[in-house]
Design an enzyme around this catalytic site. Structure first.
Site, short mmCIF file in Angstrom:
data_model
loop_
_atom_site.label_atom_id
_atom_site.label_comp_id
_atom_site.label_asym_id
_atom_site.label_seq_id
_atom_site.Cartn_x
_atom_site.Cartn_y
_atom_site.Cartn_z
CB THR A 11 -8.46 26.74 15.72
OG1 THR A 11 -7.29 25.90 15.83
CG2 THR A 11 -8.48 27.77 16.84
N GLY A 12 -9.65 23.67 14.61
CA GLY A 12 -9.61 22.81 13.42
C GLY A 12 -10.99 22.36 12.99
CB SER A 40 -5.01 29.35 17.43
OG SER A 40 -4.63 28.74 16.24
NE ARG A 99 -7.86 6.40 14.62
CZ ARG A 99 -7.77 7.05 13.49
NH1 ARG A 99 -7.32 6.43 12.39
NH2 ARG A 99 -8.14 8.31 13.40
CB CYS A 130 -13.52 9.77 8.84
SG CYS A 130 -12.02 10.03 7.88
CD GLN A 157 -11.29 8.02 2.72
OE1 GLN A 157 -10.93 6.87 2.51
NE2 GLN A 157 -10.71 8.76 3.65
N GLY A 161 -11.43 15.55 5.22
CA GLY A 161 -10.73 14.47 5.94
C GLY A 161 -9.24 14.76 6.05
CG HIS A 243 -15.31 10.38 4.16
ND1 HIS A 243 -14.91 11.61 3.69
CD2 HIS A 243 -14.31 9.98 5.01
CE1 HIS A 243 -13.74 11.95 4.23
NE2 HIS A 243 -13.36 10.97 5.03
CG ASN A 316 -15.56 13.87 6.34
OD1 ASN A 316 -16.45 14.35 5.62
ND2 ASN A 316 -14.42 14.50 6.52
N1 LIG Z 1 -11.17 15.46 9.35
C1 LIG Z 1 -11.63 14.23 9.53
O1 LIG Z 1 -12.54 13.75 8.83
C2 LIG Z 1 -11.06 13.38 10.61
C3 LIG Z 1 -11.69 12.20 10.92
C4 LIG Z 1 -11.19 11.38 11.92
C5 LIG Z 1 -10.05 11.80 12.58
N2 LIG Z 1 -9.45 12.97 12.28
C6 LIG Z 1 -8.25 13.36 13.02
O2 LIG Z 1 -8.53 14.49 13.85
C7 LIG Z 1 -7.36 15.27 14.01
C8 LIG Z 1 -7.64 16.72 13.62
O3 LIG Z 1 -8.06 16.77 12.27
P1 LIG Z 1 -8.68 18.10 11.62
O4 LIG Z 1 -9.26 17.65 10.35
O5 LIG Z 1 -9.53 18.84 12.58
O6 LIG Z 1 -7.34 18.97 11.36
P2 LIG Z 1 -7.20 20.54 11.17
O7 LIG Z 1 -8.44 21.15 10.61
O8 LIG Z 1 -5.92 20.74 10.41
O9 LIG Z 1 -7.00 21.12 12.66
C9 LIG Z 1 -5.89 20.77 13.45
C10 LIG Z 1 -6.07 21.33 14.87
O10 LIG Z 1 -4.99 20.87 15.68
C11 LIG Z 1 -4.33 21.99 16.27
N3 LIG Z 1 -2.90 21.68 16.39
C12 LIG Z 1 -2.08 21.16 15.46
N4 LIG Z 1 -0.83 21.02 15.97
C13 LIG Z 1 -0.87 21.45 17.26
C14 LIG Z 1 0.08 21.59 18.31
N5 LIG Z 1 1.36 21.22 18.15
N6 LIG Z 1 -0.33 22.09 19.49
C15 LIG Z 1 -1.60 22.47 19.67
N7 LIG Z 1 -2.58 22.38 18.73
C16 LIG Z 1 -2.20 21.87 17.53
C17 LIG Z 1 -4.57 23.13 15.30
O11 LIG Z 1 -4.38 24.35 15.96
P3 LIG Z 1 -3.96 25.69 15.14
O12 LIG Z 1 -5.21 26.16 14.42
O13 LIG Z 1 -3.54 26.60 16.24
O14 LIG Z 1 -2.87 25.29 14.21
C18 LIG Z 1 -6.03 22.86 14.93
O15 LIG Z 1 -6.89 23.31 15.97
C19 LIG Z 1 -6.29 14.57 13.17
O16 LIG Z 1 -5.58 13.67 14.02
C20 LIG Z 1 -7.08 13.77 12.17
O17 LIG Z 1 -6.39 12.65 11.69
C21 LIG Z 1 -9.93 13.78 11.31
#
Ligand SMILES: NC(=O)c1ccc[n+]([C@@H]2O[C@H](COP(=O)([O-])OP(=O)(O)OC[C@H]3O[C@@H](n4cnc5c(N)ncnc54)[C@H](OP(=O)(O)O)[C@@H]3O)[C@@H](O)[C@H]2O)c1
Length: 340
Positions: A11-12, A40, A99, A130, A157, A161, A243, A316
């Site tokens: 969902t993220g 969710s 990592r 990213c 950025q 992100g 980014h 990103n």
């Molecule tokens: N965004 C970027 O550019 C980027 C780039 C590289 C790496 N990342 C990494 O990718 C990861 C996700 O980032 P995002 O940007 O997608 O974050 P996000 O939009 O906030 O989404 C977070 C996701 O994780 C789920 N989640 C969080 N806590 C959980 C738990 N305890 N149990 C089960 N599901 C859980 C959430 O579910 P709910 O909706 O149910 O809360 C949601 O599906 C992070 O580690 C981030 O550092 C992100």
């Protein structure tokens, strides 16, 4: 015949893109599960022309599943990635948790795909930050030709992100600027992000650098070459997706900007857009939804013996996260795993 694939964090921001990219690239999927938190449960997400209902990561049994793409943040990864790996499912993780673990390969397929075989030590592969991912795609072909000695990078950025909460904060603060009765104080970011820039991403370290800046240094060394010196300044800007990076690169050998441009034009994953006229370069809004790492503004750095400067832009959520993770899954499938 294909694989049984799990997307955790479906969902993220990153998880949704993972589902899109698996479908777009026709990854061989026999069965797919979309997982998120219990909050969710039942939320619908798209996978190509199908709709999936999300299941609870906490109660999911990974036995019999082949690959799990994780995008749930470090805290949840710490609990659930070892469970998935112990059940025989290979985890490709987007958080920073693994990592820097010497027993976990950190992979950008255009740069170090061969490292994938190291996944067997923990059944886990890490996806980089990213900002690092797009930078090393651009550095690798130049390093192969002229040996990079030092990199100075400043990032611009986008708020995506910082997850979906980061995007909501920019959206709500921007609206509030036009409607002064609304007050949207900083929450996800340390200062107002709308109509502003913030030179601070992740926590501060003892030496005055931020953890995001440290990640760019440590990850470039692990993925590309431990001898390369890197110094970074990471800045959050009021852009939703994409980014950008201003990068100065110094080489051991002579390399002029024209040859660097020719090398980059031929390199995998890169599109050079560099016309040296108004609009003849890429901005983040143009890279949204794209796979490429774009390189523009390639020019000599006259302040060092052998150096160039360039502008590097990428989506990103795609090359910086979901696309890179799916590319790793493709390499893993081609080289290491048996299909269904
Ligand atoms: N965004 C970027 O550019 C980027 C780039 C590289 C790496 N990342 C990494 O990718 C990861 C996700 O980032 P995002 O940007 O997608 O974050 P996000 O939009 O906030 O989404 C977070 C996701 O994780 C789920 N989640 C969080 N806590 C959980 C738990 N305890 N149990 C089960 N599901 C859980 C959430 O579910 P709910 O909706 O149910 O809360 C949601 O599906 C992070 O580690 C981030 O550092 C992100």
């Amino acid at each position: 015949m294909g694989y049984k694939v799990v997307v955790a964090g479906a969902t993220g921001n990153v998880g949704r893109e993972m589902l899109n990219i698996l479908a777009e690239r026709e990854f061989p999927v026999d069965e797919i599960a979309a997982l998120a938190s219990r909050r969710s449960l039942g939320t619908e997400v798209s996978f190509g022309d199908k709709t999936l209902k999300t299941k609870d990561l906490d109660t999911f049994d990974f036995t019999g599943w082949d690959i799990a793409l994780f995008a749930v943040g470090s805290e949840a990864t710490k609990i659930y990635a070892p469970k998935a790996a112990a059940a025989g499912c290979v985890v490709i993780d987007n958080s920073s948790l693994y990592r820097y673990d010497p027993d976990v390969p950190l992979i950008v397929p255009e740069v170090n795909a061969d490292a994938v075989v190291g996944y067997t030590k923990k059944n886990i592969i890490a996806n980089p930050n990213c900002s690092t991912a797009q930078m090393v795609v651009a550095l690798k072909p130049l390093h192969d030709r002229a040996k990079i000695t030092r990199v100075v990078v400043s990032t611009y950025q986008s708020v995506s992100g910082a997850g979906k909460e980061g995007m909501d904060e920019l959206w709500n603060q921007t609206k509030a600027v036009y409607n002064p009765t609304d007050d949207v104080p900083p929450a996800k970011f340390s200062k107002q992000i709308a109509f502003n820039v913030i030179p601070h991403i992740d926590v501060f370290l003892d030496d005055g650098y931020t953890k995001e800046e440290w990640k760019m240094v440590a990850e470039t060394k692990k993925i590309l070459d431990p001898k390369i010196k890197v110094t970074a300044t990471c800045v959050r800007v009021p852009v939703f997706v994409g980014h950008s990076e201003a990068i100065n690169v110094e080489f051991a050998d002579n390399l002029d900007w024209e040859e660097a441009t020719d090398i980059l034009r031929e390199a995998p994953g890169i599109l050079v857009v560099d016309k040296r006229e108004a609009g003849g370069y890429i901005t983040p809004i143009e890279c949204v939804g794209e796979y490429a790492t774009y390189v523009s503004r390639i020019r000599q750095d006259p302040t060092v013996d052998n150096g160039i400067a360039m502008w590097v832009v990428s989506d990103n959520l795609r090359k910086g996260a979901a696309l890179n993770a799916v590319q790793i899954a493709e390499v893993l499938g081609q080289r290491c795993l048996k299909k269904g």
